[in-house]
Motif scaffolding. Structure first.
Motif, PDB file in Angstrom:
ATOM      1  N   TYR A 194       1.010  -1.347   0.277  1.00  0.00           N
ATOM      2  CA  TYR A 194       0.403   0.436   0.053  1.00  0.00           C
ATOM      3  C   TYR A 194       0.741   0.866  -0.005  1.00  0.00           C
ATOM      4  CZ  TYR A 194      -3.226  -3.272   1.829  1.00  0.00           C
ATOM      5  OH  TYR A 194      -4.064  -4.519   2.384  1.00  0.00           O
ATOM      6  N   ARG A 195       2.257   1.127   0.366  1.00  0.00           N
ATOM      7  CA  ARG A 195       3.176   2.312   0.679  1.00  0.00           C
ATOM      8  C   ARG A 195       3.410   2.877  -0.567  1.00  0.00           C
ATOM      9  NH1 ARG A 195       6.912   3.632   4.849  1.00  0.00           N
ATOM     10  NH2 ARG A 195       8.172   4.579   4.773  1.00  0.00           N
TER      11      ARG A 195
ATOM     12  N   GLN B  41       2.661   6.432  -5.425  1.00  0.00           N
ATOM     13  CA  GLN B  41       2.360   6.989  -6.982  1.00  0.00           C
ATOM     14  C   GLN B  41       1.271   7.988  -7.125  1.00  0.00           C
ATOM     15  OE1 GLN B  41       3.849   5.679  -9.149  1.00  0.00           O
ATOM     16  NE2 GLN B  41       3.360   7.438 -11.007  1.00  0.00           N
ATOM     17  N   ARG B  42       0.103   7.338  -6.282  1.00  0.00           N
ATOM     18  CA  ARG B  42      -1.077   8.498  -6.018  1.00  0.00           C
ATOM     19  C   ARG B  42      -0.681   9.742  -5.778  1.00  0.00           C
ATOM     20  NH1 ARG B  42      -6.530   7.518  -6.402  1.00  0.00           N
ATOM     21  NH2 ARG B  42      -7.619   9.557  -7.157  1.00  0.00           N
ATOM     22  N   LEU B  43      -0.450  10.317  -4.853  1.00  0.00           N
ATOM     23  CA  LEU B  43       0.251  11.976  -4.236  1.00  0.00           C
ATOM     24  C   LEU B  43       1.025  12.333  -5.790  1.00  0.00           C
ATOM     25  CD1 LEU B  43      -0.999  13.194  -2.137  1.00  0.00           C
ATOM     26  CD2 LEU B  43      -1.212  10.937  -1.792  1.00  0.00           C
ATOM     27  N   GLU B  44       2.084  11.597  -5.769  1.00  0.00           N
ATOM     28  CA  GLU B  44       2.775  12.688  -7.326  1.00  0.00           C
ATOM     29  C   GLU B  44       2.108  12.529  -8.864  1.00  0.00           C
ATOM     30  OE1 GLU B  44       5.866   9.232  -7.997  1.00  0.00           O
ATOM     31  OE2 GLU B  44       7.223   9.949  -5.096  1.00  0.00           O
TER      32      GLU B  44
ATOM     33  N   GLY C  53       2.689  17.445  -3.278  1.00  0.00           N
ATOM     34  CA  GLY C  53       3.759  17.156  -1.700  1.00  0.00           C
ATOM     35  C   GLY C  53       3.477  16.350  -0.736  1.00  0.00           C
ATOM     36  N   TRP C  54       3.685  15.201  -0.495  1.00  0.00           N
ATOM     37  CA  TRP C  54       3.696  14.629   1.211  1.00  0.00           C
ATOM     38  C   TRP C  54       4.648  14.369   1.965  1.00  0.00           C
ATOM     39  CZ3 TRP C  54       6.555  10.369   1.095  1.00  0.00           C
ATOM     40  CH2 TRP C  54       6.761   9.580   0.436  1.00  0.00           C
ATOM     41  N   TYR C  55       4.562  13.728   2.448  1.00  0.00           N
ATOM     42  CA  TYR C  55       5.706  13.284   3.932  1.00  0.00           C
ATOM     43  C   TYR C  55       4.860  12.157   4.784  1.00  0.00           C
ATOM     44  CZ  TYR C  55       3.366  16.356   7.837  1.00  0.00           C
ATOM     45  OH  TYR C  55       2.323  16.620   8.323  1.00  0.00           O
ATOM     46  N   ILE C  56       5.894  11.007   5.016  1.00  0.00           N
ATOM     47  CA  ILE C  56       5.166   9.947   6.134  1.00  0.00           C
ATOM     48  C   ILE C  56       5.071  10.826   7.625  1.00  0.00           C
ATOM     49  CG2 ILE C  56       5.855   8.281   7.091  1.00  0.00           C
ATOM     50  CD1 ILE C  56       4.393   8.184   4.072  1.00  0.00           C
ATOM     51  N   ALA C  57       4.020  10.689   8.613  1.00  0.00           N
ATOM     52  CA  ALA C  57       3.553  11.166   9.198  1.00  0.00           C
ATOM     53  C   ALA C  57       3.518  10.780  10.328  1.00  0.00           C
ATOM     54  CB  ALA C  57       2.314  11.818   9.415  1.00  0.00           C
ATOM     55  N   PHE C  58       3.442   8.970   9.932  1.00  0.00           N
ATOM     56  CA  PHE C  58       3.358   8.075  11.000  1.00  0.00           C
ATOM     57  C   PHE C  58       3.121   6.256  10.905  1.00  0.00           C
ATOM     58  CE2 PHE C  58       1.451   4.044  13.879  1.00  0.00           C
ATOM     59  CZ  PHE C  58       1.594   4.990  14.630  1.00  0.00           C
ATOM     60  N   THR C  59       4.091   5.225  11.041  1.00  0.00           N
ATOM     61  CA  THR C  59       5.262   4.227  10.458  1.00  0.00           C
ATOM     62  C   THR C  59       4.227   3.414  11.108  1.00  0.00           C
ATOM     63  OG1 THR C  59       6.422   5.157   9.042  1.00  0.00           O
ATOM     64  CG2 THR C  59       5.661   2.833   9.406  1.00  0.00           C
TER      65      THR C  59
ATOM     66  N   PHE D 289      -9.728  11.161  -3.701  1.00  0.00           N
ATOM     67  CA  PHE D 289      -8.793  10.017  -4.172  1.00  0.00           C
ATOM     68  C   PHE D 289      -9.863   8.447  -4.258  1.00  0.00           C
ATOM     69  CE2 PHE D 289      -4.522  12.077  -2.021  1.00  0.00           C
ATOM     70  CZ  PHE D 289      -5.111  12.939  -2.862  1.00  0.00           C
ATOM     71  N   GLU D 290     -10.436   8.887  -4.836  1.00  0.00           N
ATOM     72  CA  GLU D 290     -11.412   7.819  -5.587  1.00  0.00           C
ATOM     73  C   GLU D 290     -10.796   7.333  -6.797  1.00  0.00           C
ATOM     74  OE1 GLU D 290     -14.302   6.720  -3.646  1.00  0.00           O
ATOM     75  OE2 GLU D 290     -14.689   8.238  -1.832  1.00  0.00           O
ATOM     76  N   GLY D 291     -11.642   6.140  -6.928  1.00  0.00           N
ATOM     77  CA  GLY D 291     -11.594   5.202  -7.910  1.00  0.00           C
ATOM     78  C   GLY D 291      -9.748   5.060  -8.035  1.00  0.00           C
ATOM     79  N   GLU D 292      -9.335   4.168  -6.686  1.00  0.00           N
ATOM     80  CA  GLU D 292      -8.218   3.564  -6.254  1.00  0.00           C
ATOM     81  C   GLU D 292      -8.781   2.051  -7.131  1.00  0.00           C
ATOM     82  OE1 GLU D 292      -5.592   3.258  -5.384  1.00  0.00           O
ATOM     83  OE2 GLU D 292      -5.632   5.290  -5.438  1.00  0.00           O
TER      84      GLU D 292
END
Length: 289
Positions: free
Chosen positions: A189-190, A195-198, A203-209, A245-248
């Motif tokens: 999923y990661r 890929q979807r954000l790009e 822009g994005w960042y990892i807030a929690f893993t 972000f529908e349509g995955e």
């Protein structure tokens, strides 16, 4: 070493207080049981039965040996019984993605184990790519994997709906860069999230893993960020779909196994039924044997 056959004859004589009764209980002649007692007495260098007593009784040395004899005979029977019991003599190694190690799947394993006591189940939950690596290297006999498309050697494959989720109390719009809640590196999923954000040129960042589905969902529920997750895995959490972000596309949930017959094939069929129920009636599919 004391011969268990001689100890058994000695214990029978001591318990019956009679050579004749002991011989009957062991289905042998009186002369044979007398010879076995004599051999045991020669081996230990002690008289074990007072033949002059009426009824016959163990001597003091016989009383000391009798407790040990009974313990030795009991351990021998316990060992023989353990070897006669086939429980756990065959190992079946199974890999399941963490979010598919559900109550119905666990019940399937428990039911199978009860029907096949000779099989020892060794179930591991983990990331799909690691599970498939272990399956391909021969470390697992059965593996369930989540992947973009199923490999040709799959036994069964089912589409699992995916969607983006946010806290039920999330603001109308997320700031840029977008905070994400993700599984560790190598999680399927990661990479799809990145890929979807790009594709959206955001822009994005990892807030929690999080290492588990529960940890990820708790973080999303708390509002730490967005996450891409199976649609049917969020029940019970205060989250909602992120409408922009529908349509995955769905992801393939596939079962792999080295063979399709016998108990292994039976278990694969049952695991496939659990996955089919998880996907819903439209995604029932036959299992390749």
């Amino acid at each position: 070493m004391l011969d268990p056959r001689l100890l058994r004859a000695f214990a029978a004589i001591a318990d019956a207080n009679s050579f004749t009764l002991a011989a009957d209980r062991l289905s042998m002649t009186q002369s044979t049981i007398s010879q076995q007692l004599a051999r045991l007495e020669e081996a230990v260098g002690q008289v074990l039965i007072d033949r002059a007593a009426r009824p016959i009784q163990p001597t003091a040395a016989g009383e000391r040996l009798l407790g040990y004899a009974r313990r030795i005979l009991a351990l021998q029977e316990e060992a023989a019984s353990a070897l006669r019991d086939p429980a756990g003599t065959v190992s079946l190694r199974i890999g399941v993605p963490e979010d598919l190690a559900s109550a119905p799947m666990a019940q399937t394993f428990a039911d199978f184990a009860r029907r096949h006591r000779e099989i020892h189940l060794d179930v591991t939950a983990g990331l799909s790519r690691e599970l498939m690596r272990r399956y391909r290297s021969g470390e697992l006999d059965i593996a369930i994997a989540k992947e973009a498309t199923a490999s040709p050697d799959h036994r069964a494959s089912f589409p699992e709906a995916m969607a983006w989720f946010e806290s039920a109390e999330a603001p109308p719009a997320w700031p840029i860069p977008v905070p994400l809640v993700a599984f560790p590196p190598a999680g399927l999923y990661r990479e799809a999230m990145f890929q979807r954000l790009e594709d959206e040129q955001l822009g994005w960042y990892i807030a929690f893993t999080g290492n588990s589905l529960h940890n990820v969902l708790v973080a999303v529920e708390a509002g730490l960020g967005l996450s891409l997750l199976p649609s049917n895995a969020v029940a019970g959490y205060r989250v909602r779909r992120h409408a922009p972000f529908e349509g995955e596309p769905p992801i393939a949930v596939s079962i792999y196994a080295g063979e399709g017959t016998g108990p292994l094939g039976e278990l694969v069929q049952q695991m496939a039924a659990v996955l089919a129920a998880r996907c819903g009636q439209p995604c029932k599919a036959p299992v390749r044997l």
